[in-house]
Design an enzyme around this catalytic site. Structure first.
Site, mmCIF file in Angstrom:
data_model
loop_
_atom_site.group_PDB
_atom_site.id
_atom_site.type_symbol
_atom_site.label_atom_id
_atom_site.label_comp_id
_atom_site.label_asym_id
_atom_site.label_seq_id
_atom_site.Cartn_x
_atom_site.Cartn_y
_atom_site.Cartn_z
ATOM 1 N N CYS A 1 -11.148 14.491 -16.428
ATOM 2 C CA CYS A 1 -10.705 14.473 -14.946
ATOM 3 C C CYS A 1 -11.755 14.295 -14.035
ATOM 4 O O CYS A 1 -11.485 14.215 -12.997
ATOM 5 C CB CYS A 1 -10.105 15.716 -14.759
ATOM 6 S SG CYS A 1 -8.479 16.307 -16.025
ATOM 7 N N HIS B 1 -5.828 16.572 -20.377
ATOM 8 C CA HIS B 1 -6.286 15.955 -21.636
ATOM 9 C C HIS B 1 -6.336 16.860 -22.959
ATOM 10 O O HIS B 1 -6.543 16.413 -24.015
ATOM 11 C CB HIS B 1 -7.694 15.548 -21.256
ATOM 12 C CG HIS B 1 -7.646 14.497 -20.218
ATOM 13 N ND1 HIS B 1 -8.017 14.650 -18.990
ATOM 14 C CD2 HIS B 1 -7.333 13.281 -20.227
ATOM 15 C CE1 HIS B 1 -7.954 13.683 -18.237
ATOM 16 N NE2 HIS B 1 -7.443 12.672 -19.083
ATOM 17 N N HIS C 1 -2.789 -0.958 -16.614
ATOM 18 C CA HIS C 1 -1.422 -1.373 -17.049
ATOM 19 C C HIS C 1 -0.351 -1.342 -15.851
ATOM 20 O O HIS C 1 -0.548 -1.537 -14.881
ATOM 21 C CB HIS C 1 -1.108 -0.235 -17.841
ATOM 22 C CG HIS C 1 -1.315 1.216 -17.305
ATOM 23 N ND1 HIS C 1 -0.528 1.816 -16.396
ATOM 24 C CD2 HIS C 1 -2.249 2.360 -17.439
ATOM 25 C CE1 HIS C 1 -0.786 2.929 -15.847
ATOM 26 N NE2 HIS C 1 -2.048 3.290 -16.712
ATOM 27 N N CYS D 1 -13.570 19.526 -16.866
ATOM 28 C CA CYS D 1 -13.079 18.592 -17.527
ATOM 29 C C CYS D 1 -13.804 17.225 -17.530
ATOM 30 O O CYS D 1 -13.482 16.770 -16.268
ATOM 31 C CB CYS D 1 -11.571 18.381 -17.564
ATOM 32 S SG CYS D 1 -11.097 17.040 -18.525
ATOM 33 N N LYS E 1 -2.162 5.277 -20.090
ATOM 34 C CA LYS E 1 -2.903 4.730 -21.176
ATOM 35 C C LYS E 1 -3.089 5.798 -22.245
ATOM 36 O O LYS E 1 -2.932 5.425 -23.533
ATOM 37 C CB LYS E 1 -4.290 4.350 -20.638
ATOM 38 C CG LYS E 1 -5.073 3.585 -21.771
ATOM 39 C CD LYS E 1 -4.594 1.851 -21.600
ATOM 40 C CE LYS E 1 -5.060 1.321 -22.903
ATOM 41 N NZ LYS E 1 -4.434 -0.004 -23.166
ATOM 42 N N HIS F 1 -0.744 0.743 -12.500
ATOM 43 C CA HIS F 1 -1.892 0.089 -11.767
ATOM 44 C C HIS F 1 -1.007 -1.114 -10.760
ATOM 45 O O HIS F 1 -1.222 -1.329 -9.553
ATOM 46 C CB HIS F 1 -2.928 -0.447 -12.037
ATOM 47 C CG HIS F 1 -3.604 0.668 -12.887
ATOM 48 N ND1 HIS F 1 -3.787 0.340 -14.388
ATOM 49 C CD2 HIS F 1 -4.080 1.825 -12.712
ATOM 50 C CE1 HIS F 1 -4.560 1.482 -14.824
ATOM 51 N NE2 HIS F 1 -4.752 2.425 -13.997
ATOM 52 N N CYS G 1 -7.839 21.697 -21.137
ATOM 53 C CA CYS G 1 -7.760 20.965 -20.098
ATOM 54 C C CYS G 1 -6.063 20.824 -20.002
ATOM 55 O O CYS G 1 -5.406 20.133 -21.038
ATOM 56 C CB CYS G 1 -8.215 19.609 -19.855
ATOM 57 S SG CYS G 1 -7.373 18.567 -18.650
HETATM 58 N N1 MSP Z 1 -10.102 6.207 -9.500
HETATM 59 C C1 MSP Z 1 -9.485 7.022 -8.892
HETATM 60 C C2 MSP Z 1 -8.757 6.714 -7.537
HETATM 61 C C3 MSP Z 1 -9.825 6.800 -6.327
HETATM 62 S S1 MSP Z 1 -9.268 6.205 -4.795
HETATM 63 C C4 MSP Z 1 -10.461 6.465 -3.814
HETATM 64 C C5 MSP Z 1 -8.033 7.059 -9.764
HETATM 65 N N2 MSP Z 1 -8.101 5.966 -10.625
HETATM 66 S S2 MSP Z 1 -6.720 5.518 -11.695
HETATM 67 O O1 MSP Z 1 -7.163 4.378 -12.166
HETATM 68 O O2 MSP Z 1 -6.451 6.732 -12.510
HETATM 69 O O3 MSP Z 1 -5.513 5.258 -10.765
HETATM 70 C C6 MSP Z 1 -4.670 6.150 -10.380
HETATM 71 C C7 MSP Z 1 -3.629 5.304 -9.589
HETATM 72 O O4 MSP Z 1 -3.085 4.534 -10.280
HETATM 73 C C8 MSP Z 1 -2.321 6.113 -8.856
HETATM 74 O O5 MSP Z 1 -2.774 7.026 -7.952
HETATM 75 C C9 MSP Z 1 -1.426 5.081 -8.791
HETATM 76 O O6 MSP Z 1 -1.518 4.526 -7.878
HETATM 77 C C10 MSP Z 1 -1.748 4.054 -10.199
HETATM 78 N N3 MSP Z 1 -0.766 4.551 -11.106
HETATM 79 C C11 MSP Z 1 -1.356 5.028 -12.358
HETATM 80 N N4 MSP Z 1 -0.515 5.013 -13.383
HETATM 81 C C12 MSP Z 1 0.654 5.190 -12.538
HETATM 82 C C13 MSP Z 1 2.084 5.466 -12.946
HETATM 83 N N5 MSP Z 1 2.556 5.862 -14.265
HETATM 84 N N6 MSP Z 1 3.180 5.341 -12.113
HETATM 85 C C14 MSP Z 1 2.663 5.330 -10.862
HETATM 86 N N7 MSP Z 1 1.162 4.822 -10.308
HETATM 87 C C15 MSP Z 1 0.505 4.763 -11.304
HETATM 88 O O7 MSP Z 1 -7.197 7.894 -9.603
#
Ligand code: MSP
Length: 509
Positions: free
Chosen positions: A128, A146, A17, A125, A298, A20, A143
């Site tokens: 998480c 969640h 989304h 969890c 999400k 990312h 949690c």
């Molecule tokens: N897989 C782990 C990260 C491992 S790194 C060694 C993870 N994945 S995640 O899919 O949840 O991605 C988290 C990251 O996605 C956040 O740290 C950020 O970079 C990005 N973001 C996801 N949602 C976001 C927002 N709403 N706002 C800003 N960044 C966002 O955690």
């Protein structure tokens, strides 16, 4: 030494989304800027595929975790391509080479005495993939993120002696004040460490979807250890036959949001110390994209689909909006209305119009050739040292500040057109030289801001610089007065055309 920048690797349990896209775009802007400086850049992104979150998401879909990963990883790859990310590799933690490199590094950590077998009991969890402390739990042992009812789990785990790194980590933060940027995130990391570090689970015995622990096949590594190591392992196999760690280790900056600060600012440096690997230069921790005050995610269902926005408005508009609207490092709200406003007032009117007017006047009044003249004094002071200021912001990953710096000049140039009114000069006898200087100043100003905007909006800027007859996109060219005039200007289709309500509606839906 090269310049190495990374994004987090994203979980494949859901579709990509805008959140990312945000991190990937910011890291790409940084990577492109560094290439403009002439740095040897390596930019890494990828997917985090192991562990309970993915295993749990696969189950109700009736597919194996690997099948789910194989289905979703290409969607993240497609997002990276679609936002025009210039990543040099895309790491997947299910890659065989990653798996064996993780085993190699963690065996080394075990042999060095940083690992022991113990029993873990706690509130876990599975979404998480993390244990919760008593005081984090919501009522009914739920949690806090969640809201799942958690069960108390007891299992034999290998532990990583994080507690042994209390002092080395305190020293690290005392000695390197810019290890974590921006500063308020550094303070969060320090506060966490000062609470006192406890050892953390390194393995899971119940799960099979992960990297097998080589010295005990009944376990897989806890997903975070496997995931963090991607930043290192990817360099060992991204270019077959070449060990890129020689050129690029340690990383210059890991970019991420604050949700994963603890893992990167505490566990990661401790793990690297245990493995006797050099530490990254910086972590840059940005904020959350919010919609209606809530983190876009999400599970909350409040997501904007980046693909739809880009289909309607183009990739550059999305890149620009995200970097401009939300100050990099802080939380900030995004909305369809906010996007449309900036698209129309800033991209179409301020930049797009400036470009088309400038080219049109050069065609009309000077037969399509940029006149040669002295840089007009009315503009030189504004442009003085702008490239250095932009560089300075990028050195501390202040991407929004860099963009703001350039946009002030875009506005200054619009003001200059109004003040000088070249269309009047064109009608006056004897104002030829003056008109030359104004048109040169506009072409030159437009060229300089465009070179500086290139990392943000590569496609549009390419088209504009082509139309201005300028080939060099390096940062050294972003100096007002460096252009000599004499270039023949070309055609330019509108950079940011009006979007019909129907097209815009599809993006907002
Ligand atoms: N897989 C782990 C990260 C491992 S790194 C060694 C993870 N994945 S995640 O899919 O949840 O991605 C988290 C990251 O996605 C956040 O740290 C950020 O970079 C990005 N973001 C996801 N949602 C976001 C927002 N709403 N706002 C800003 N960044 C966002 O955690």
């Amino acid at each position: 030494m090269g310049y190495y920048v990374t994004t987090p690797i994203y979980y494949v349990n859901a579709e990509p989304h805008l959140g990312h896209a945000y991190t990937t775009i910011a890291a790409d802007v940084l990577a492109r800027h560094m290439r403009q400086r002439g740095e040897d850049v390596f930019f890494l992104t990828g997917t985090d595929e192991h562990g309970e979150p993915v295993a749990l998401a696969a189950e109700p879909l009736g597919v194996t975790p690997r099948e789910l990963a194989d289905r979703n990883a290409p969607r993240f790859q497609a997002l990276a391509r679609r936002v025009n990310a210039t990543n040099d590799f895309f790491v997947r933690t299910s890659d065989e080479e990653h798996v064996s490199a993780v085993q190699e590094v963690l065996s080394r950590v075990e042999r060095a005495g940083h690992v022991y077998l113990g029993t873990y009991e706690g509130w876990y969890c599975p979404r998480c993939a993390d244990f919760k402390t008593e005081n984090e739990l919501l009522e009914g042992n739920r949690c806090p993120i969640h809201r799942l009812e958690l069960v108390r789990e007891r299992e034999e785990n290998y532990f990583f002696r994080l507690s042994a790194f209390q002092e080395p980590l305190e020293r690290l933060y005392a000695e390197r004040s810019d290890f974590v940027l921006p500063e308020h995130r550094r303070n969060e990391a320090i506060a966490f460490i000062r609470q006192g570090l406890v050892d953390v689970s390194l393995s899971r015995a119940r799960l099979t979807w992960g990297v097998p622990v080589p010295w005990d096949e009944g376990h897989v590594f806890y997903v975070w250890f496997d995931a963090l190591l991607n930043y290192y392992t990817a360099l060992t196999y991204a270019r077959p036959g070449e060990d890129l760690t020689v050129r690029f280790w340690p990383p210059d900056v890991h970019v991420m949001a604050k949700d994963i600060l603890k893992f990167h600012a505490v566990i990661w440096p401790a793990l690297l110390m245990a493995a006797e690997l050099d530490l990254p230069e910086h972590l840059f921790v940005h904020g959350y994209l919010l919609m209606d005050e809530h983190k876009m995610s999400k599970s909350l269902g409040n997501v904007i689909d980046p693909f739809q926005v880009m289909d309607a408005y183009g990739t550059d508009a999305l890149r620009y909006y995200l970097m401009r609207e939300v100050t990099f490092g802080q939380d900030g709200s995004v909305s369809a209305e906010g996007f449309e406003t900036r698209y129309t007032t800033e991209l179409a009117n301020e930049y797009g119009n400036l470009a088309s007017r400038t080219l049109a006047m050069i065609s009309r009044y000077r037969d399509g050739v940029v006149p040669s003249a002295e840089p007009p004094r009315a503009l030189t002071a504004d442009f003085e040292r702008v490239a250095e200021r932009v560089r300075g912001h990028f050195d501390t990953v202040e991407v929004t500040a860099a963009l703001d710096e350039v946009w002030r000049l875009v506005r200054r140039l619009n003001q200059y057109v109004q003040d000088e009114a070249p269309w009047q000069l064109a009608k006056q006898d004897g104002a030829g030289e003056e008109l030359d200087a104004v048109l040169y100043g506009l072409a030159e100003g437009l060229r300089v801001v465009s070179v500086l905007l290139h990392p943000f909006m590569p496609e549009s800027v390419e088209r504009l610089l082509d139309a201005l007859g300028d080939e060099d996109r390096s940062l050294a060219r972003a100096r007002f007065g460096a252009g000599e005039g004499g270039a023949r200007v070309g055609e330019l289709r509108p950079l940011f055309p009006r979007v019909t309500p129907a097209e815009a509606g599809a993006a907002a839906a």
